[in-house]
Scaffold this motif. Structure first.
Motif, PDB file in Angstrom:
ATOM      1  N   GLN A  19      14.000   3.388  13.882  1.00 41.63           N
ATOM      2  CA  GLN A  19      13.541   1.999  13.881  1.00 41.63           C
ATOM      3  C   GLN A  19      12.205   1.857  13.153  1.00 41.63           C
ATOM      4  O   GLN A  19      11.571   0.810  13.219  1.00 41.63           O
ATOM      5  CB  GLN A  19      13.397   1.489  15.320  1.00 41.63           C
ATOM      6  N   ALA A  97      12.250  -7.248  12.035  1.00 44.15           N
ATOM      7  CA  ALA A  97      12.473  -7.066  13.465  1.00 44.15           C
ATOM      8  C   ALA A  97      13.791  -7.687  13.916  1.00 44.15           C
ATOM      9  O   ALA A  97      14.445  -7.175  14.834  1.00 44.15           O
ATOM     10  CB  ALA A  97      11.315  -7.659  14.258  1.00 44.15           C
ATOM     11  N   ARG A 102      11.390  -1.675  14.590  1.00 50.55           N
ATOM     12  CA  ARG A 102      10.440  -1.840  15.689  1.00 50.55           C
ATOM     13  C   ARG A 102       9.073  -1.210  15.418  1.00 50.55           C
ATOM     14  O   ARG A 102       8.106  -1.558  16.069  1.00 50.55           O
ATOM     15  CB  ARG A 102      11.025  -1.215  16.972  1.00 50.55           C
ATOM     16  N   ARG A 103       8.994  -0.275  14.469  1.00 42.05           N
ATOM     17  CA  ARG A 103       7.741   0.411  14.186  1.00 42.05           C
ATOM     18  C   ARG A 103       7.368   0.177  12.717  1.00 42.05           C
ATOM     19  O   ARG A 103       8.091   0.596  11.815  1.00 42.05           O
ATOM     20  CB  ARG A 103       7.851   1.913  14.476  1.00 42.05           C
ATOM     21  N   MET A 140      11.930  -9.828  20.141  1.00 38.35           N
ATOM     22  CA  MET A 140      11.355  -8.717  19.405  1.00 38.35           C
ATOM     23  C   MET A 140      10.716  -7.728  20.375  1.00 38.35           C
ATOM     24  O   MET A 140       9.498  -7.573  20.423  1.00 38.35           O
ATOM     25  CB  MET A 140      10.300  -9.200  18.414  1.00 38.35           C
ATOM     26  N   ALA A 142       9.068  -4.617  22.021  1.00 37.00           N
ATOM     27  CA  ALA A 142       8.380  -3.369  21.672  1.00 37.00           C
ATOM     28  C   ALA A 142       8.077  -3.219  20.183  1.00 37.00           C
ATOM     29  O   ALA A 142       8.062  -2.120  19.655  1.00 37.00           O
ATOM     30  CB  ALA A 142       9.204  -2.168  22.140  1.00 37.00           C
ATOM     31  N   VAL A 143       7.821  -4.329  19.488  1.00 38.89           N
ATOM     32  CA  VAL A 143       7.377  -4.222  18.102  1.00 38.89           C
ATOM     33  C   VAL A 143       5.953  -3.677  18.082  1.00 38.89           C
ATOM     34  O   VAL A 143       5.095  -4.120  18.848  1.00 38.89           O
ATOM     35  CB  VAL A 143       7.424  -5.596  17.397  1.00 38.89           C
ATOM     36  N   ARG A 144       5.708  -2.685  17.224  1.00 35.87           N
ATOM     37  CA  ARG A 144       4.389  -2.090  17.092  1.00 35.87           C
ATOM     38  C   ARG A 144       4.025  -1.981  15.610  1.00 35.87           C
ATOM     39  O   ARG A 144       4.869  -1.619  14.786  1.00 35.87           O
ATOM     40  CB  ARG A 144       4.352  -0.691  17.732  1.00 35.87           C
TER      41      ARG A 144
END
Length: 252
Positions: A19, A97, A102-103, A140, A142-144
């Motif tokens: 991700q 996303a 996610r990353r 969305m 745990a989007v970082r």
């Protein structure tokens, strides 16, 4: 693996195993008498591609115009307002996303982007946090986002000190100019500069910058740049930033 050079089924397949995505961002601005206008974008793109090759990470299209209002006294420079760049970054992250990324590992090539990128990340997190209160689904999870400046890899710092010492400076540096020449050797413009090391100091707007630093450099001597040094610096940046990416992507 460059996003624009694969098909949508390949992206879908990639998302079953990762991700993470590398997001190169730079600027289009003057870089002294012998540095390319696209230096910051070129550096970020070359390092990001190297990370992708080394780790198998997906690499997004480069954001080539950044927040560079202070360079507008020099022909060829372009800028986005901070609010515009925040909107661009947010739209890109949120678009990706939607598909399951996610990353977001931002490889930055321009110091002037740092404050705006940090604000963009805050806007993205605020949007996710406030979604339930607005009646919208929080779609969305745990989007970082992480910002890394390619020149801050410890391997790059050690090499630039070895090669250039105090002549590295802070803008139109021999390190960044060398790296672009490694990518585009036909564009190399060796020259002797006067003074060899440019003055240092602060600035405000574009007119103030041009008055204080008439040839565009700050504290640097890009006359020391070379294709060979650029190849070494690029490899050092890739090794350092790939390790950063792999470590971060494993975090929960």
């Amino acid at each position: 693996m460059q996003l624009q050079l694969v098909t949508w089924p390949e992206v879908e397949s990639y998302l079953t195993r990762s991700q993470g995505i590398v997001m190169p961002i730079g600027s289009t601005e003057q870089h002294g008498p012998n540095g390319l206008v696209g230096t910051d974008a070129i550096c970020a793109e070359q390092v990001a591609k190297g990370i992708g090759d080394r780790t198998g990470a997906m690499v997004a299209p480069t954001i080539s115009v950044g927040m560079a209002q202070h360079h507008m006294g020099f022909p060829g420079s372009m800028t986005l307002r901070p609010s515009t760049l925040i909107a661009v970054v947010r739209d890109m992250v949120e678009s990706l996303a939607v598909h399951g990324f996610r990353r977001f590992f931002f490889i930055n090539g321009h110091g002037g982007n740092i404050a705006t990128l940090t604000a963009a990340f805050s806007e993205i997190y605020a949007g996710a946090s406030l979604a339930p209160a607005s009646g919208r689904p929080a779609n969305m999870p745990a989007v970082r986002c992480l910002l890394k400046n390619w020149w801050e890899a410890k391997q790059v710092g050690a090499l630039s000190r070895e090669l250039y010492g105090r002549a590295e400076g802070s803008h139109a540096t021999p390190s960044e100019v060398s790296l672009t020449w490694a990518a585009y050797p036909e564009a190399a413009k060796p020259m002797t500069l006067d003074p060899e090391i440019a003055p240092t100091g602060g600035f405000t707007d574009a007119a103030d910058y041009r008055r204080r630093f008439p040839d565009g450099r700050i504290g640097s001597n890009p006359g020391l740049a070379s294709v060979e040094a650029g190849q070494r610096l690029l490899e050092a940046a890739i090794v350092g930033m790939a390790a950063e990416y792999e470590s971060w992507i494993k975090e929960s």
